[in-house]
Design a protein around this motif. Sequence first.
Motif, PDB file in Angstrom:
ATOM      1  N   GLU A 186      59.048  23.867  22.240  1.00 32.23           N
ATOM      2  CA  GLU A 186      58.692  24.781  21.152  1.00 32.23           C
ATOM      3  C   GLU A 186      57.551  25.733  21.577  1.00 32.23           C
ATOM      4  N   LEU A 187      56.547  25.175  22.245  1.00 34.22           N
ATOM      5  CA  LEU A 187      55.416  26.001  22.678  1.00 34.22           C
ATOM      6  C   LEU A 187      55.782  26.862  23.879  1.00 34.22           C
ATOM      7  N   LEU A 188      56.655  26.371  24.726  1.00 34.48           N
ATOM      8  CA  LEU A 188      57.119  27.193  25.857  1.00 34.48           C
ATOM      9  C   LEU A 188      57.958  28.364  25.354  1.00 34.48           C
ATOM     10  N   ASP A 189      58.745  28.145  24.308  1.00 33.15           N
ATOM     11  CA  ASP A 189      59.518  29.233  23.695  1.00 33.15           C
ATOM     12  C   ASP A 189      58.580  30.260  23.062  1.00 33.15           C
ATOM     13  N   LEU A 190      57.526  29.771  22.425  1.00 32.20           N
ATOM     14  CA  LEU A 190      56.529  30.662  21.835  1.00 32.20           C
ATOM     15  C   LEU A 190      55.880  31.517  22.920  1.00 32.20           C
ATOM     16  N   LEU A 191      55.537  30.907  24.025  1.00 28.27           N
ATOM     17  CA  LEU A 191      54.947  31.645  25.146  1.00 28.27           C
ATOM     18  C   LEU A 191      55.903  32.726  25.641  1.00 28.27           C
ATOM     19  N   ALA A 192      57.174  32.399  25.769  1.00 31.81           N
ATOM     20  CA  ALA A 192      58.160  33.388  26.225  1.00 31.81           C
ATOM     21  C   ALA A 192      58.243  34.564  25.256  1.00 31.81           C
ATOM     22  N   ARG A 193      58.227  34.279  23.955  1.00 40.00           N
ATOM     23  CA  ARG A 193      58.273  35.370  22.963  1.00 40.00           C
ATOM     24  C   ARG A 193      57.016  36.230  23.044  1.00 40.00           C
ATOM     25  N   MET A 194      55.866  35.583  23.242  1.00 37.00           N
ATOM     26  CA  MET A 194      54.604  36.326  23.371  1.00 37.00           C
ATOM     27  C   MET A 194      54.642  37.222  24.608  1.00 37.00           C
ATOM     28  N   GLU A 195      55.088  36.654  25.724  1.00 41.51           N
ATOM     29  CA  GLU A 195      55.116  37.415  26.975  1.00 41.51           C
ATOM     30  C   GLU A 195      56.133  38.552  26.922  1.00 41.51           C
ATOM     31  N   ASN A 196      57.124  38.452  26.046  1.00 43.35           N
ATOM     32  CA  ASN A 196      58.092  39.540  25.862  1.00 43.35           C
ATOM     33  C   ASN A 196      57.584  40.585  24.881  1.00 43.35           C
ATOM     34  N   GLY A 197      56.364  40.412  24.375  1.00 39.37           N
ATOM     35  CA  GLY A 197      55.738  41.427  23.532  1.00 39.37           C
ATOM     36  C   GLY A 197      55.976  41.284  22.051  1.00 39.37           C
ATOM     37  N   GLU A 198      56.576  40.177  21.627  1.00 39.15           N
ATOM     38  CA  GLU A 198      56.890  40.003  20.211  1.00 39.15           C
ATOM     39  C   GLU A 198      55.649  40.104  19.325  1.00 39.15           C
TER      40      GLU A 198
ATOM     41  N   GLY B 113      54.059  21.330  27.876  1.00 36.89           N
ATOM     42  CA  GLY B 113      55.300  20.617  28.169  1.00 36.89           C
ATOM     43  C   GLY B 113      56.240  20.546  26.978  1.00 36.89           C
ATOM     44  N   LYS B 114      55.850  21.107  25.852  1.00 36.58           N
ATOM     45  CA  LYS B 114      56.683  21.089  24.646  1.00 36.58           C
ATOM     46  C   LYS B 114      57.565  22.330  24.627  1.00 36.58           C
TER      47      LYS B 114
END
Length: 137
Positions: free
Chosen positions: A62-74, A59-60
């Motif tokens: 910052e962590l949801l943004d991190l997940l999005a970057r991970m899922e985009n292959g960063e 629910g944070k």
Amino acid sequence: FRGEMAGLWRSRVRSRGLDSRVWLKEYSGDEALRLARAERKGLGRLQSRWLRNYLKDSGKQELLDLLARMENGEWIEVAQRRYVDGLTDTPTKEDDEHLASLLNLMLTRKAPFTALLGEMNLNDYYDDPDIDPNEWY
């Protein structure tokens, strides 16, 4: 084998209050290598699913943004270069940060399994005439 990280990577991990000890598993022979691949694949899936669920459920933002970057292959793009970067003395700072973040997330939530950080191919050491493979151990 038990060992300890070294160099800048160790400093980065220790500066975050994380443990720099590692557990290494060595495989040789065709059957053992098949087992290693299966183990790596299974643990990799478990770790990815656990991390994805943890980040989603946090629910944070910052962590949801991190997940999005991970899922985009960063993280994958950087991690795939690590081996070659290491061979060519190119800095691995970005991947080091990703690995330290992963360890920190797993420690924060107390992941119920051992983290898989990567794979080492010792053939590079065995094929280099200037390196004694026994020194690595």
